[in-house]
Scaffold this motif. Sequence first.
Motif, mmCIF file in Angstrom:
data_model
loop_
_atom_site.group_PDB
_atom_site.id
_atom_site.type_symbol
_atom_site.label_atom_id
_atom_site.label_comp_id
_atom_site.label_asym_id
_atom_site.label_seq_id
_atom_site.Cartn_x
_atom_site.Cartn_y
_atom_site.Cartn_z
ATOM 1 N N ARG A 143 0.827 -1.211 0.000
ATOM 2 C CA ARG A 143 0.000 0.000 0.000
ATOM 3 C C ARG A 143 0.866 1.267 0.000
ATOM 4 O O ARG A 143 1.984 1.262 0.509
ATOM 5 C CB ARG A 143 -0.902 0.028 1.241
ATOM 6 C CG ARG A 143 -1.971 -1.047 1.237
ATOM 7 C CD ARG A 143 -2.642 -1.127 2.599
ATOM 8 N NE ARG A 143 -3.539 -2.274 2.697
ATOM 9 C CZ ARG A 143 -4.850 -2.230 2.463
ATOM 10 N NH1 ARG A 143 -5.430 -1.093 2.147
ATOM 11 N NH2 ARG A 143 -5.588 -3.330 2.567
ATOM 12 N N THR A 144 0.295 2.319 -0.490
ATOM 13 C CA THR A 144 0.962 3.620 -0.485
ATOM 14 C C THR A 144 0.997 4.167 0.940
ATOM 15 O O THR A 144 0.060 3.968 1.714
ATOM 16 C CB THR A 144 0.220 4.589 -1.423
ATOM 17 O OG1 THR A 144 0.358 4.099 -2.753
ATOM 18 C CG2 THR A 144 0.765 6.006 -1.329
ATOM 19 N N ILE A 145 2.108 4.833 1.275
ATOM 20 C CA ILE A 145 2.237 5.482 2.586
ATOM 21 C C ILE A 145 2.287 6.992 2.371
ATOM 22 O O ILE A 145 3.021 7.484 1.508
ATOM 23 C CB ILE A 145 3.519 5.010 3.311
ATOM 24 C CG1 ILE A 145 3.399 3.524 3.692
ATOM 25 C CG2 ILE A 145 3.804 5.863 4.543
ATOM 26 C CD1 ILE A 145 4.641 2.938 4.303
ATOM 27 N N HIS A 146 1.479 7.713 3.160
ATOM 28 C CA HIS A 146 1.543 9.178 3.153
ATOM 29 C C HIS A 146 1.993 9.641 4.530
ATOM 30 O O HIS A 146 1.320 9.351 5.530
ATOM 31 C CB HIS A 146 0.171 9.795 2.862
ATOM 32 C CG HIS A 146 -0.379 9.446 1.525
ATOM 33 N ND1 HIS A 146 0.154 9.921 0.341
ATOM 34 C CD2 HIS A 146 -1.427 8.651 1.172
ATOM 35 C CE1 HIS A 146 -0.545 9.438 -0.672
ATOM 36 N NE2 HIS A 146 -1.502 8.663 -0.201
ATOM 37 N N MET A 147 3.108 10.353 4.572
ATOM 38 C CA MET A 147 3.507 10.996 5.828
ATOM 39 C C MET A 147 2.932 12.404 5.790
ATOM 40 O O MET A 147 3.263 13.189 4.896
ATOM 41 C CB MET A 147 5.031 11.064 5.939
ATOM 42 C CG MET A 147 5.680 9.729 6.249
ATOM 43 S SD MET A 147 7.446 9.922 6.521
ATOM 44 C CE MET A 147 8.063 9.760 4.847
ATOM 45 N N THR A 148 2.049 12.709 6.747
ATOM 46 C CA THR A 148 1.446 14.039 6.785
ATOM 47 C C THR A 148 2.005 14.810 7.981
ATOM 48 O O THR A 148 2.091 14.273 9.092
ATOM 49 C CB THR A 148 -0.085 13.941 6.904
ATOM 50 O OG1 THR A 148 -0.401 13.050 7.969
ATOM 51 C CG2 THR A 148 -0.712 13.424 5.635
ATOM 52 N N PRO B 18 5.746 -1.742 7.771
ATOM 53 C CA PRO B 18 5.522 -2.715 6.674
ATOM 54 C C PRO B 18 4.352 -3.648 6.961
ATOM 55 O O PRO B 18 3.594 -3.990 6.039
ATOM 56 C CB PRO B 18 6.829 -3.512 6.622
ATOM 57 C CG PRO B 18 7.841 -2.672 7.288
ATOM 58 C CD PRO B 18 7.108 -1.856 8.316
ATOM 59 N N ALA B 19 4.163 -4.024 8.251
ATOM 60 C CA ALA B 19 3.055 -4.924 8.568
ATOM 61 C C ALA B 19 1.723 -4.276 8.193
ATOM 62 O O ALA B 19 0.829 -4.926 7.657
ATOM 63 C CB ALA B 19 3.083 -5.282 10.054
ATOM 64 N N LEU B 20 1.604 -2.973 8.472
ATOM 65 C CA LEU B 20 0.356 -2.275 8.150
ATOM 66 C C LEU B 20 0.222 -2.020 6.650
ATOM 67 O O LEU B 20 -0.842 -2.207 6.070
ATOM 68 C CB LEU B 20 0.284 -0.945 8.920
ATOM 69 C CG LEU B 20 0.061 -1.066 10.437
ATOM 70 C CD1 LEU B 20 0.191 0.295 11.099
ATOM 71 C CD2 LEU B 20 -1.299 -1.677 10.749
ATOM 72 N N ALA B 21 1.328 -1.592 6.046
ATOM 73 C CA ALA B 21 1.264 -1.265 4.602
ATOM 74 C C ALA B 21 1.106 -2.527 3.752
ATOM 75 O O ALA B 21 0.791 -2.428 2.567
ATOM 76 C CB ALA B 21 2.485 -0.468 4.193
ATOM 77 N N ASN B 22 1.345 -3.681 4.360
ATOM 78 C CA ASN B 22 1.184 -4.938 3.617
ATOM 79 C C ASN B 22 -0.110 -5.672 3.986
ATOM 80 O O ASN B 22 -0.289 -6.830 3.602
ATOM 81 C CB ASN B 22 2.373 -5.856 3.860
ATOM 82 C CG ASN B 22 3.599 -5.440 3.038
ATOM 83 O OD1 ASN B 22 3.457 -4.863 1.962
ATOM 84 N ND2 ASN B 22 4.782 -5.690 3.556
ATOM 85 N N VAL B 23 -0.987 -5.012 4.721
ATOM 86 C CA VAL B 23 -2.290 -5.635 5.016
ATOM 87 C C VAL B 23 -2.985 -5.882 3.682
ATOM 88 O O VAL B 23 -3.153 -4.962 2.879
ATOM 89 C CB VAL B 23 -3.166 -4.719 5.923
ATOM 90 C CG1 VAL B 23 -4.613 -5.185 5.925
ATOM 91 C CG2 VAL B 23 -2.614 -4.710 7.346
ATOM 92 N N PRO B 24 -3.335 -7.170 3.400
ATOM 93 C CA PRO B 24 -3.905 -7.477 2.083
ATOM 94 C C PRO B 24 -5.237 -6.786 1.830
ATOM 95 O O PRO B 24 -5.917 -6.391 2.793
ATOM 96 C CB PRO B 24 -4.105 -8.991 2.118
ATOM 97 C CG PRO B 24 -3.631 -9.482 3.442
ATOM 98 C CD PRO B 24 -3.288 -8.305 4.301
ATOM 99 N N ALA B 25 -5.580 -6.659 0.581
ATOM 100 C CA ALA B 25 -6.859 -6.058 0.205
ATOM 101 C C ALA B 25 -7.989 -6.936 0.741
ATOM 102 O O ALA B 25 -7.872 -8.159 0.734
ATOM 103 C CB ALA B 25 -6.953 -5.950 -1.300
ATOM 104 N N THR B 26 -9.054 -6.307 1.220
ATOM 105 C CA THR B 26 -10.153 -7.120 1.750
ATOM 106 C C THR B 26 -11.263 -7.233 0.702
ATOM 107 O O THR B 26 -11.487 -6.330 -0.073
ATOM 108 C CB THR B 26 -10.737 -6.493 3.033
ATOM 109 O OG1 THR B 26 -10.828 -5.085 2.857
ATOM 110 C CG2 THR B 26 -9.865 -6.805 4.232
#
Length: 403
Positions: free
Chosen positions: A136-141, A395-403
Amino acid sequence: MPQEGEKEDPAVTIFREYIRINTISQEADYDGAIKFLVRQAKELDLPVRCHEVHPGRVVVVITWEGKDPSLPSLMLNSHTDVVPVYHEHWKCDPFEAKKFENGDIYGRGTQDMKSVGIQYIETIRRLKKQGIQLLRTIHMTFVPDEEVTGKYGMGAFIKTSEFKDLNVGYVLDEGLANPTDAFTVFYGERPIWWVNVKCTGKPGHGSRFIEDTAAEKLQKVINSFLAFREEQKQKLQKNECLRLGDVTTVNLTKLEGGIAYNVVPTDFTASFDIRLAPTVDMTEFEEKIKTWCTEAGNDVSYEFVQKFMDNTTTSISKDDPWWNAFSTVCKSMDMKIETEIFPAATDSRYLRQLGYSAIGFSPMNHTPILLHDHNEFLNENIFLKGIDIYEKIIPALANVPAT
Ligand code: ZN
């Protein structure tokens, strides 16, 4: 451990540089902060966008695209502003980022929350160096004005199309330090109510027994509010399982009224800062306030200055794929996690209100809670350990598979 003047971890050097930019909300060098963040993005070779959400108030977004940019993204949020300081109570300049021999770095924002902003950046730097790409894309805000209600920061940002374009799936935001070996994770916060109660009565000469005075009504109002306060305080003290976020706090914070020593005034106004436990039925609680006013006598009215009506919490159930990813990876690192309701307010409330899942987490254990306090500090080893932790969590969060 590196000493002052010796070679230190470049992540620590960048952290200290960020602390040296004075971003006290009311007089913030936001331009300095934006320049600094844009430079970080350039060094990471990542696209950066600056959105002016209110005149002079800019949200900086640094984006690392994932393998599937169509999936809801992971938002790593931090605020760039800090609260004011009482210089005379600090043992060093709060904007010098002085590092002591034991590695303690003193400065405004070391805990709240410039540390976290830099930890996100450093984590992405490490992950990119490994040559991997996350799903998944990561946005640092990086948002301004959090410490002054967030109205012109996150509050304004969420109303923009630029925010909607981020397609946010999950948010990491700020938490608090924990003095023990555990880490605190926040999944909700207490809605704020600021209320003014106005008591009106008969005026007259200060030497007489005037009937039906504003002061007598005020006394009853204060007694009712503070009796409830005492009840909640006892509840917290008697039950070891409860945390501050689980009870309702009420504080009398302002009193106004009167014109002269010898004149009984017509009006007194008492202001209360109320933070409601998420379990409180808000309609019932307002009824309670109404009753307290009625019981105090005629001509007692209340009005809200701030009334946040949302107490949505973020799921911490195993069935939630995001929470499952977060908690599983923490477990794999033998991290002791304490889940709580945040006792004060953060920018997460704006996001939760819109239905976004947000977790408040600042990886600082073995650290006294010093946000907004004098001599705020963070040890460089705790800071660096935090990057190790994010290196697994992100990475664990950004790699959460699509539901
Ligand atoms: Zn903060």
